[in-house]
Every structure is written in C-alpha cells, then in structure tokens.
Design a protein around this motif. Structure first.
Motif: not given
Length: 245
Positions: A36-58
């Motif tokens: 789910p975290d990588w999906q959020l990162v990849l979607s941000t490449l298409r949409q510059p404004y993600p919503l909700g909690a950020p991905p977990r860096p660790m």
C-alpha cells in the motif's frame, strides 16, 4: 581414490534450495507489507497532491533492502552458486526494518477526493458562520487578510489532510482576491479564497478542492462555482446576550 571436493563457491543443491526458499519468503513478506505504501508513492507521481497519511519510510526502506537482497540471492541461485552473506544480511535487515516500520501504524488508505471536498466545505462553513456573526455584530468584516487567517486557525482544519509531492502537510490558508472570480497564479487544494466588498458589508468564499488529482474551485450540482456568502442584514434581530458567568 580420494573424493573430488566441491568447487569453491558452491554448496549442495538441497541447501541452496532451502536457503533460497526461506530467505525469499522473508523478502516477499517485506514487499507484501509495503505494497500500500508503494502504491501511494506511485500514485503521487501521477497526482501531485496525495490525501491522508503519508507512506511509512521504514517500511519502504525495508522492502527496498529485501528486494536488493532477493535479487542477489536469485542471481547466485541461477548461476548454481551459494548466495553471498551480504544478500542474506540485506534480506534480514530489510525484514527487520519492515516489521519496525509497520509496527503500530496501519497501512495508508488514501481517502477519496469527494470525501476530501465534503470535509473542505464543512470547514469553510465554519469560517462562514463565524464571519457572518461578526458581520451582524459590527456591520462589516475585515478587508485585510490577517484577520481572516486568524479566523481560519480558530476554525481548525479540514478533517482530511492534503500533502504535496514530498508528503509534507499543506496547511489551510486564506487568500484575499480582488474580485469574486479572481484566482491566484498557483491554486493549492485546501485554500480559502476570500472576496470582501470595499465597504466590508459582504463577502464571498470559494474553496480549492481536488478533482482528478488537480486543484480546482469546488462547484455545486449545477457545475457553478460553490460560493459561501455573507451579507449584512440590519433587519435581523440582535443575537441574545450571553448571561454573565
């Protein structure tokens, strides 16, 4: 006759298979947990404004280490050689990082844009009600930007946070406009556009939401811009006085 010794860098096939299955299982678990975290990162490449909690860096780091170690392990297995100690440590380190990154934090589930826009409207209505109260009490509202920013802070924030491409939180902001239709050069979601008449007796609020990943001025069911208005009405009765504490 003496038995021929195994070639250097090779181990029995059974041990290579067992080692590969165990450690690739560790790597697969780390990658699956970070999906789910990588999906959020990849979607941000298409949409510059993600919503909700950020991905977990660790968790992202752990899955990347696990993939690197798994790749080295598979390359050694294809060549019929024993995996290097470094590949095993990469996978183990990635697994530990993934477990630590996932501990105590649920996977990010980005809210929908309609949910964000509705929460934004509710937030704007809180500002509208507060300023209408000032309008009826004083006969005017401030024409400067700073008092609106103060009122914005009192109203709190929208229920759903919005972030930029680096996942930094974008705070709500109020921008004064020279006319009801004017727009800033760069529209940012979560912005309250404020137009106040020159005499301060009326105001109009517009909200910058999200549509298809891009910031837009929110619209009503007729596709007209959604405007929250306030107009001084001297015929309304005065609000009841609060009893002394």
């Amino acid at each position: 006759m003496t038995r021929r010794s195994a070639a250097p860098g090779r181990s029995p096939a059974f041990l290579r298979w067992l080692h590969a299955l165990v450690f690739l299982g560790f790597a697969a678990g780390a990658v699956a947990g970070a999906r789910p975290d990588w999906q959020l990162v990849l979607s941000t490449l298409r949409q510059p404004y993600p919503l909700g909690a950020p991905p977990r860096p660790m968790l992202l780091l752990g899955s990347a280490l696990a993939v690197a170690g798994g790749t080295r392990l598979m390359w050694a297995w294809v060549r019929g050689r024993s995996a290097s100690l470094g590949a095993s440590w990469l996978i183990l380190g990635g697994g530990v990082s993934a477990v630590l990154g996932a501990a105590g934090s649920p996977p990010p589930e980005p809210p929908s844009e309609p949910a964000f826009n509705i929460a934004l409207i509710q937030w704007g209505q809180r500002v509208q009600r507060a300023m209408v109260g000032q309008l009826q009490e004083r006969g005017e509202v401030p024409v400067l930007e700073e008092p609106w920013r103060v009122e914005l802070e009192r109203a709190g924030t929208a229920r759903i946070p919005v972030r930029d491409r680096t996942f930094r939180l974008i705070p709500p902001q109020a921008l004064m406009t020279a006319s009801p239709e004017a727009l800033p050069e760069r529209l940012v979601p979560g912005t309250l556009l404020v137009y106040v008449s020159p005499d301060g007796a009326s105001f109009e609020l517009r909200l910058a939401g999200l549509e298809g990943g891009a910031p837009v001025i929110l619209r009503d069911d007729t596709r007209a811009p959604l405007v929250l208005r306030g107009l001084y009405n001297p015929d309304l009765p005065d609000p009841p006085a609060h009893p002394p504490p």
